[in-house]
Design a protein around this motif. Structure first.
Motif, mmCIF file in Angstrom:
data_model
loop_
_atom_site.group_PDB
_atom_site.id
_atom_site.type_symbol
_atom_site.label_atom_id
_atom_site.label_comp_id
_atom_site.label_asym_id
_atom_site.label_seq_id
_atom_site.Cartn_x
_atom_site.Cartn_y
_atom_site.Cartn_z
ATOM 1 N N LEU A 148 0.826 -1.206 0.000
ATOM 2 C CA LEU A 148 0.000 0.000 0.000
ATOM 3 C C LEU A 148 0.863 1.260 0.000
ATOM 4 O O LEU A 148 0.460 2.298 -0.526
ATOM 5 C CB LEU A 148 -0.924 0.002 1.217
ATOM 6 N N HIS A 149 2.059 1.187 0.571
ATOM 7 C CA HIS A 149 2.925 2.362 0.705
ATOM 8 C C HIS A 149 3.623 2.736 -0.595
ATOM 9 O O HIS A 149 4.312 3.755 -0.658
ATOM 10 C CB HIS A 149 3.979 2.104 1.783
ATOM 11 N N HIS A 150 3.439 1.951 -1.649
ATOM 12 C CA HIS A 150 4.129 2.233 -2.907
ATOM 13 C C HIS A 150 3.611 3.491 -3.601
ATOM 14 O O HIS A 150 4.236 3.962 -4.551
ATOM 15 C CB HIS A 150 3.996 1.042 -3.860
ATOM 16 N N GLU A 201 -7.167 19.878 7.638
ATOM 17 C CA GLU A 201 -7.966 19.773 6.422
ATOM 18 C C GLU A 201 -7.153 19.164 5.285
ATOM 19 O O GLU A 201 -7.643 18.328 4.522
ATOM 20 C CB GLU A 201 -8.477 21.167 6.031
ATOM 21 N N ALA A 202 -5.885 19.572 5.176
ATOM 22 C CA ALA A 202 -5.025 19.046 4.117
ATOM 23 C C ALA A 202 -4.786 17.549 4.285
ATOM 24 O O ALA A 202 -4.808 16.788 3.314
ATOM 25 C CB ALA A 202 -3.691 19.799 4.111
ATOM 26 N N VAL A 203 -4.566 17.122 5.518
ATOM 27 C CA VAL A 203 -4.325 15.699 5.784
ATOM 28 C C VAL A 203 -5.578 14.875 5.507
ATOM 29 O O VAL A 203 -5.515 13.808 4.882
ATOM 30 C CB VAL A 203 -3.854 15.484 7.235
ATOM 31 N N LEU A 204 -6.719 15.374 5.959
ATOM 32 C CA LEU A 204 -7.973 14.660 5.718
ATOM 33 C C LEU A 204 -8.244 14.504 4.226
ATOM 34 O O LEU A 204 -8.676 13.440 3.766
ATOM 35 C CB LEU A 204 -9.135 15.383 6.391
ATOM 36 N N ASN A 205 -8.004 15.556 3.455
ATOM 37 C CA ASN A 205 -8.217 15.472 2.009
ATOM 38 C C ASN A 205 -7.275 14.467 1.364
ATOM 39 O O ASN A 205 -7.671 13.704 0.465
ATOM 40 C CB ASN A 205 -8.028 16.853 1.373
ATOM 41 N N ALA A 206 -6.010 14.455 1.821
ATOM 42 C CA ALA A 206 -5.027 13.543 1.229
ATOM 43 C C ALA A 206 -5.336 12.087 1.560
ATOM 44 O O ALA A 206 -5.346 11.221 0.675
ATOM 45 C CB ALA A 206 -3.622 13.908 1.710
ATOM 46 N N THR A 216 -9.969 0.805 7.428
ATOM 47 C CA THR A 216 -8.923 1.431 8.241
ATOM 48 C C THR A 216 -9.451 2.789 8.692
ATOM 49 O O THR A 216 -9.628 3.684 7.873
ATOM 50 C CB THR A 216 -7.623 1.613 7.428
ATOM 51 N N ASN A 217 -9.711 2.945 9.995
ATOM 52 C CA ASN A 217 -10.277 4.184 10.529
ATOM 53 C C ASN A 217 -9.178 5.008 11.199
ATOM 54 O O ASN A 217 -8.307 4.465 11.891
ATOM 55 C CB ASN A 217 -11.379 3.867 11.542
ATOM 56 N N ILE A 218 -9.236 6.342 10.987
ATOM 57 C CA ILE A 218 -8.174 7.226 11.459
ATOM 58 C C ILE A 218 -8.776 8.430 12.171
ATOM 59 O O ILE A 218 -9.713 9.058 11.672
ATOM 60 C CB ILE A 218 -7.311 7.706 10.278
ATOM 61 N N ALA A 219 -8.234 8.757 13.333
ATOM 62 C CA ALA A 219 -8.543 10.009 14.025
ATOM 63 C C ALA A 219 -7.260 10.834 14.047
ATOM 64 O O ALA A 219 -6.161 10.286 14.183
ATOM 65 C CB ALA A 219 -9.023 9.727 15.447
ATOM 66 N N LEU A 220 -7.382 12.171 13.903
ATOM 67 C CA LEU A 220 -6.173 12.999 13.856
ATOM 68 C C LEU A 220 -6.352 14.284 14.643
ATOM 69 O O LEU A 220 -7.463 14.756 14.879
ATOM 70 C CB LEU A 220 -5.768 13.294 12.412
ATOM 71 N N ASP A 221 -5.190 14.829 15.025
ATOM 72 C CA ASP A 221 -5.165 16.105 15.727
ATOM 73 C C ASP A 221 -3.896 16.825 15.300
ATOM 74 O O ASP A 221 -2.812 16.235 15.283
ATOM 75 C CB ASP A 221 -5.185 15.896 17.243
ATOM 76 N N ALA A 222 -4.007 18.098 14.921
ATOM 77 C CA ALA A 222 -2.861 18.895 14.498
ATOM 78 C C ALA A 222 -2.666 20.045 15.470
ATOM 79 O O ALA A 222 -3.621 20.751 15.823
ATOM 80 C CB ALA A 222 -3.077 19.432 13.085
ATOM 81 N N SER A 223 -1.418 20.224 15.889
ATOM 82 C CA SER A 223 -1.127 21.285 16.843
ATOM 83 C C SER A 223 0.316 21.745 16.669
ATOM 84 O O SER A 223 1.251 20.951 16.870
ATOM 85 C CB SER A 223 -1.357 20.801 18.281
ATOM 86 N N ASN A 224 0.486 23.012 16.266
ATOM 87 C CA ASN A 224 1.811 23.622 16.146
ATOM 88 C C ASN A 224 2.779 22.794 15.301
ATOM 89 O O ASN A 224 3.936 22.576 15.677
ATOM 90 C CB ASN A 224 2.419 23.859 17.533
ATOM 91 N N GLY A 225 2.302 22.292 14.179
ATOM 92 C CA GLY A 225 3.158 21.546 13.272
ATOM 93 C C GLY A 225 3.306 20.075 13.598
ATOM 94 O O GLY A 225 3.981 19.341 12.867
ATOM 95 N N ARG A 226 2.688 19.605 14.694
ATOM 96 C CA ARG A 226 2.748 18.186 15.075
ATOM 97 C C ARG A 226 1.405 17.534 14.755
ATOM 98 O O ARG A 226 0.355 18.008 15.183
ATOM 99 C CB ARG A 226 3.056 18.025 16.557
ATOM 100 N N LEU A 227 1.477 16.448 13.991
ATOM 101 C CA LEU A 227 0.272 15.715 13.605
ATOM 102 C C LEU A 227 0.207 14.435 14.426
ATOM 103 O O LEU A 227 1.147 13.628 14.420
ATOM 104 C CB LEU A 227 0.300 15.382 12.118
ATOM 105 N N LEU A 228 -0.901 14.248 15.121
ATOM 106 C CA LEU A 228 -1.108 13.051 15.931
ATOM 107 C C LEU A 228 -2.166 12.188 15.252
ATOM 108 O O LEU A 228 -3.294 12.630 15.040
ATOM 109 C CB LEU A 228 -1.559 13.421 17.342
ATOM 110 N N LEU A 229 -1.804 10.953 14.896
ATOM 111 C CA LEU A 229 -2.718 10.024 14.232
ATOM 112 C C LEU A 229 -3.012 8.848 15.148
ATOM 113 O O LEU A 229 -2.092 8.251 15.740
ATOM 114 C CB LEU A 229 -2.106 9.501 12.929
ATOM 115 N N ASP A 230 -4.289 8.504 15.251
ATOM 116 C CA ASP A 230 -4.730 7.342 16.012
ATOM 117 C C ASP A 230 -5.432 6.415 15.022
ATOM 118 O O ASP A 230 -6.479 6.765 14.477
ATOM 119 C CB ASP A 230 -5.679 7.761 17.136
ATOM 120 N N LEU A 278 0.556 6.038 5.732
ATOM 121 C CA LEU A 278 -0.050 7.170 6.438
ATOM 122 C C LEU A 278 0.981 8.254 6.725
ATOM 123 O O LEU A 278 0.709 9.450 6.562
ATOM 124 C CB LEU A 278 -0.697 6.693 7.735
ATOM 125 N N ILE A 279 2.162 7.863 7.149
ATOM 126 C CA ILE A 279 3.212 8.844 7.446
ATOM 127 C C ILE A 279 3.621 9.582 6.174
ATOM 128 O O ILE A 279 3.710 10.817 6.146
ATOM 129 C CB ILE A 279 4.434 8.142 8.087
#
Length: 361
Positions: A148-150, A201-206, A216-230, A278-279
């Motif tokens: 998938l990462h290709h 918004e950019a990450v969700l669109n991508a 595959t379900n993903i929750a995210l949080d962005a703060s000061n340039g750090r993206l947290l993915l669950d 994802l990364i």
């Protein structure tokens, strides 16, 4: 592809050479009455053109062995008509129905059972190639779960401001005031860095634009340039448990079960591929992302038999560290080894089962 099974070559008027799977024979005489000489003997043939009526009699004397073998069988009389048999089709094709081969004529209609053995013999090489191609295609769909990462992009999208706080015309008493507020908002956006909403918004669109073969379900949080993915991973029970082989002798595809250790190894490869994907897509979605922290979990049965969410992988990657990855060669990089190189916590026990990890926050 069509297959023709008989061809007649006219040598001169009244004399024909007949080529077929049963051998070569020669016919002489006008239409409706002829003599055929072949490996089975000499036969006289009389028929009424257009009527479907014909008579055939052996003119030479069969050998003693042939006579004893046929002894006791009543010869067909001149007025008796042999049971009708559909002619051999001029073309045939093989198709896969379920896991087995079905042979039909050029129009897709079933073929009389009396002709099937001859057709299968004629088409054996085509059927072999057809089965092998279908086995490869089915196994390729399975292998795609490891790759998938290709599709990670090499370029990085520039940071974009979000649409949050944009003036709306219905909030202003006149058009002039609305346009003044809109122009000021656009100027502020142009002179400011991307905010956290714009990154999210950019990450969700991508990530939302990607095709995911398993849920595959993903929750995210962005703060000061750090993206947290669950990340809620697919369960190991969702993974393929067999591979496909072509069995030419039976003209079918057959499943060969994978061992539990092979399934566990396959699941590790799939999870690693999901995480690397994802990364990579997150970093590529916005240049404002300086680091990605990811925690991945799956549902597993506990000792009491109840389902529980258990984290099985965590990793925190800076953009600088990701920049050392040669994305142009991503197809040649093992995703699990890459994650270990990036400092991920993703380990297995002796049976290949993923160990529990502590999630990032």
């Amino acid at each position: 592809m069509g297959f023709r099974f008989q061809k007649r070559i006219t040598l001169f008027p009244g004399l024909r050479l007949n080529l077929s799977k049963s051998g070569v024979s020669m016919s002489a005489g006008p239409r409706g009455a002829s003599v055929t000489v072949g490996k089975n003997g000499v036969y006289g043939n009389v028929g009424i053109p257009g009527s479907g009526l014909s008579w055939r009699e052996r003119l030479d004397k069969p050998s003693g062995r042939s006579r004893s073998r046929n002894e006791g069988h009543r010869e067909q009389g001149p007025c008796e008509q042999a049971p009708s048999l559909p002619p051999m089709p001029t073309s045939a094709q093989a198709r896969l129905v379920g896991n087995g081969i079905e042979i039909v004529d050029g129009y897709g209609d079933p073929i009389h059972p009396a002709h099937l053995s001859n057709l299968k013999a004629q088409m054996r090489h085509q059927i072999r190639d057809f089965l092998q191609a279908n086995a490869i295609a089915r196994n390729e769909a399975t292998e795609a779960l490891r790759r998938l990462h290709h599709d990670i992009p090499r370029s990085v999208a520039p940071a974009k401001p979000s649409g949050a706080g944009k003036p709306q015309s219905h909030d202003y008493p006149c058009h002039g005031e609305f346009m003044e507020a809109l122009m000021k908002w656009r100027a502020d956006q142009a002179n400011s860095r991307s905010d956290d909403s714009g990154v999210a918004e950019a990450v969700l669109n991508a990530l939302g634009a990607l095709d995911w073969p398993a849920e595959t379900n993903i929750a995210l949080d962005a703060s000061n340039g750090r993206l947290l993915l669950d990340v809620d991973l697919p369960e190991i029970e969702d993974m393929p448990t067999a591979r496909w082989n072509s069995v030419i002798s039976r003209m079918e595809l057959a499943e060969k079960a994978m061992s539990q250790k092979d399934i566990a190894g396959f699941y590790l490869d799939h999870v690693s591929s999901v995480i690397v994907r994802l990364i990579g897509h997150s970093f590529a979605s916005s240049s404002a992302i300086r680091s990605v922290a990811l925690s991945a979990y799956t549902q597993r049965k506990t000792a009491t038999g109840r389902l529980s969410d258990e984290y099985v992988a965590t990793v925190s990657v800076t953009r600088e560290a990701w920049g050392t990855v040669e994305v142009s060669q991503i197809h040649a990089i093992d995703p699990h080894n890459l994650l270990r190189h990036l400092g991920a916590n993703i380990d297995t026990n002796a049976r290949g089962v993923l160990l529990v990890q502590t999630p990032l926050s």
